[in-house]
Design a protein around this motif. Structure first.
Motif, PDB file in Angstrom:
ATOM      1  N   ARG A  38     -19.958 -20.222  13.346  1.00 34.17           N
ATOM      2  CA  ARG A  38     -21.177 -19.447  13.155  1.00 34.17           C
ATOM      3  C   ARG A  38     -21.662 -18.910  14.491  1.00 34.17           C
ATOM      4  O   ARG A  38     -21.367 -19.467  15.544  1.00 34.17           O
ATOM      5  CB  ARG A  38     -22.280 -20.282  12.499  1.00 34.17           C
ATOM      6  N   GLN A  39     -22.402 -17.812  14.400  1.00 32.04           N
ATOM      7  CA  GLN A  39     -22.984 -17.209  15.599  1.00 32.04           C
ATOM      8  C   GLN A  39     -24.404 -16.789  15.295  1.00 32.04           C
ATOM      9  O   GLN A  39     -24.645 -15.923  14.439  1.00 32.04           O
ATOM     10  CB  GLN A  39     -22.163 -16.010  16.071  1.00 32.04           C
ATOM     11  N   ALA A  40     -25.339 -17.423  15.989  1.00 25.46           N
ATOM     12  CA  ALA A  40     -26.743 -17.080  15.856  1.00 25.46           C
ATOM     13  C   ALA A  40     -27.081 -15.994  16.869  1.00 25.46           C
ATOM     14  O   ALA A  40     -26.396 -15.849  17.885  1.00 25.46           O
ATOM     15  CB  ALA A  40     -27.597 -18.324  16.095  1.00 25.46           C
ATOM     16  N   PRO A  41     -28.153 -15.246  16.633  1.00 21.75           N
ATOM     17  CA  PRO A  41     -28.540 -14.177  17.558  1.00 21.75           C
ATOM     18  C   PRO A  41     -28.726 -14.699  18.979  1.00 21.75           C
ATOM     19  O   PRO A  41     -29.429 -15.703  19.193  1.00 21.75           O
ATOM     20  CB  PRO A  41     -29.860 -13.677  16.982  1.00 21.75           C
ATOM     21  N   GLY A  42     -28.085 -14.051  19.926  1.00 20.44           N
ATOM     22  CA  GLY A  42     -28.232 -14.434  21.327  1.00 20.44           C
ATOM     23  C   GLY A  42     -27.463 -15.674  21.735  1.00 20.44           C
ATOM     24  O   GLY A  42     -27.610 -16.140  22.872  1.00 20.44           O
ATOM     25  N   LYS A  43     -26.657 -16.211  20.831  1.00 21.90           N
ATOM     26  CA  LYS A  43     -25.904 -17.427  21.146  1.00 21.90           C
ATOM     27  C   LYS A  43     -24.415 -17.181  20.999  1.00 21.90           C
ATOM     28  O   LYS A  43     -23.983 -16.223  20.357  1.00 21.90           O
ATOM     29  CB  LYS A  43     -26.335 -18.572  20.232  1.00 21.90           C
ATOM     30  N   GLU A  44     -23.638 -18.089  21.593  1.00 25.57           N
ATOM     31  CA  GLU A  44     -22.193 -17.988  21.465  1.00 25.57           C
ATOM     32  C   GLU A  44     -21.745 -18.492  20.093  1.00 25.57           C
ATOM     33  O   GLU A  44     -22.430 -19.291  19.452  1.00 25.57           O
ATOM     34  CB  GLU A  44     -21.515 -18.808  22.564  1.00 25.57           C
TER      35      GLU A  44
END
Length: 114
Positions: A38-44
């Motif tokens: 998974r990829q959250a906004p602003g995260k790797e």
């Protein structure tokens, strides 16, 4: 060619549940380990869960006890059952398989919000 198609994302309230699916083609599905990222906004992008070709699961600590990964080799599909969803589970969820190189699906959005 290898194709991974995710589905099942959506908007859910905290504490709710969703079940993601990933249908694979172009590979010998039963011979491959499969993964959910998974990829959250602003995260790797982070590895959330994995399942070996033998069906043994693995999870990142933050989802242990809440998420369950499974596979159906007859359907060439993996699943991610997500329970007790939290705000911080909001992300785009991707299916992954590594066959010499990494292959990714298009992703499915999961939004946890009240």
């Amino acid at each position: 060619q290898v194709q991974l198609v995710e589905s099942g994302g959506g908007l859910v309230q905290p504490g709710g549940s969703l079940r993601l699916s990933c249908a694979a083609s172009g590979i010998i599905f039963s011979a491959n380990h499969m993964r959910w990222y998974r990829q959250a906004p602003g995260k790797e992008r982070e590895l959330v869960a994995s399942i070996t070709r033998g069906g043994s699961p693995g999870y990142v600590d933050s989802v242990k006890g809440r998420f369950t990964i499974s596979r159906d080799n007859a359907a060439n599909t993996i699943y991610l059952q997500m329970n007790s969803l939290k705000l911080e589970d909001t992300a785009v969820y991707y299916c992954n398989v590594r066959v010499l190189v990494d292959y990714w699906g298009q992703g499915t959005q999961v939004t946890v919000s009240s």
